[in-house]
Scaffold this active site. Structure first.
Site, short mmCIF file in Angstrom:
data_model
loop_
_atom_site.label_atom_id
_atom_site.label_comp_id
_atom_site.label_asym_id
_atom_site.label_seq_id
_atom_site.Cartn_x
_atom_site.Cartn_y
_atom_site.Cartn_z
N ARG A 256 78.07 81.56 98.40
CA ARG A 256 78.30 82.16 99.46
C ARG A 256 79.23 81.78 100.55
O ARG A 256 79.12 81.01 101.29
CB ARG A 256 76.82 82.12 100.44
N HIS A 260 74.80 82.89 106.23
CA HIS A 260 73.77 83.43 105.60
C HIS A 260 73.53 84.92 106.18
O HIS A 260 73.22 85.70 105.32
CB HIS A 260 72.43 82.56 105.85
N TYR A 269 76.29 73.07 108.95
CA TYR A 269 75.55 72.46 107.80
C TYR A 269 76.44 72.33 106.59
O TYR A 269 75.96 71.59 105.62
CB TYR A 269 74.39 72.89 107.45
#
Length: 376
Positions: A256, A260, A269
């Site tokens: 990805r 998200h 992160y």
């Protein structure tokens, strides 16, 4: 597909060179120059749709959007393996699958703009509306596949989910039922390495495909950024399902590239070096290099594809921005397949509540004949 491969199946290297793999090459032997260009076009157009939808969300025109940048090959390749009568149950990220199934791009934004419960009539493209409850679609797919099998329909049902969803009990239950019933369902996991903010290593100490083996379901890993390899393994799984061979599990190893959802900030992160590494494995760049190597991507073809992408994105934006707000009573439509007295009573009470406000949106709305019947 007797077990799981020791490494992901690959037919195109990141530099565009073909990989010699006779078993899987045979599954895509019919993919000639025209089909390769079509795959490339769908990859480019679906990324353009995704880019435009992200922009609409950033501009406040959509409440949310779940990007699929970087995962286009996993979605386009698998979607091209499906038959028109096969049925798809996706999550909230399968915009490329929806496009390949014939769903208009503006229909994909309706739910995220808040004017509809979903993306339209599921029967129009044999694709269910997006599942927001993580992993629930795998149970829906298994039940649908088993019912279709009992009805004698020789079709495959495919369900898409991410690596994070495999930690949900719904996936475990779906695998159990599918194996026990020999349901003709293909479980397609897009392992994009991140379940929101947690890496896949934290969720699974073994390859995700190995979990399916434990349920007695044949499984395979595939390079999810290789559109031809994905097409090959999905064709194999779909043929197995349609031929009465039962369920299969595909783990597409992809990444990805974006957040998200548009409510997420992956820089909090995720290391930039990791994203840069995966950018070099970009599925569109890989396909473009293959076409260049084989002399199939001249300037005219590239221009036509880019114009097509811009045209689709422009139409999606225009139609999204001009969507009419739904009338409040539409909240009660398409809830049950047959009339339901309880729902009719709720609708009547809601209309009465709105009508009490002289300045409300339904102050002058008359009850429908069906409501009159409930009153009497």
């Amino acid at each position: 597909m007797p077990g799981t491969t020791e490494y992901p199946v690959q037919l195109i290297q990141p530099d565009g060179a073909r990989v010699h793999h006779p078993e899987y090459q045979a599954l895509v032997a019919d993919i000639g120059p025209g089909e390769l260009r079509r795959l490339y076009e769908d990859l480019v157009v679906t990324r353009r749709i995704d880019t435009e939808a992200v922009a609409l969300a950033r501009q406040g025109q959509l409440g949310l959007w779940a990007p699929c940048q970087g995962q286009e090959a996993a979605q386009v390749g698998s979607a091209h393996a499906l038959h028109p009568d096969d049925y798809v149950f996706g999550s909230y990220r399968e915009s490329a699958v929806a496009y390949c199934r014939g769903v208009p791009p503006s229909a994909m934004t309706r739910m995220w703009r808040g004017v509809s419960h979903g993306i339209g009539d599921p029967a129009a493209a044999n694709m269910a509306n997006p599942a927001i409850v993580v992993g629930a679609q795998a149970l829906h797919a298994t039940g649908y596949a088993y019912a279709a099998h009992l009805d004698g329909a020789e079709i495959a049902t495919v369900t898409y989910f991410g690596d994070g969803a495999t930690s949900q009990g719904d996936i475990a239950e779906a695998l159990t039922f599918a194996a026990s019933w020999s349901a003709p369902v293909v479980f397609f996991c897009q392992n994009n390495h991140w379940a929101i903010s947690e890496p896949v290593q934290l969720q699974s100490a073994t390859p995700i495909a190995q979990r399916a083996i434990g349920y007695g379901i044949p499984a395979i890993q595939v390079d999810g950024n290789d559109v031809l390899a994905v097409l090959a393994v999905t064709r194999q799984a779909v043929a197995r399902a349609r031929g009465g061979g039962g369920p299969s599990f595909i783990e597409a190893i992809t990444y990805r590239m974006g957040p998200h959802t548009t409510a997420d900030d992956p820089t909090r992160y995720r290391a930039a070096a990791e994203t840069e590494e995966w950018a070099r494995r970009d599925p569109i760049l890989r396909m473009r290099r293959l076409l260049d190597r084989e002399g199939l991507l001249d300037a005219e073809t590239r221009r036509r594809v880019e114009e097509r992408a811009d045209e689709v994105a422009h139409r999606m934006r225009t139609e999204t921005l001009t969507m009419a707000d739904p009338e409040p009573p539409e909240l009660f439509e398409h809830v049950y397949a047959t009339p339901h007295r309880g729902l009719d009573e709720q609708r009547r009470d809601y209309l009465a509540y709105l009508a009490d406000d002289p300045a409300g949106p339904l102050a002058t709305v008359a009850p429908t004949p069906r409501e009159e019947g409930v009153r009497s």
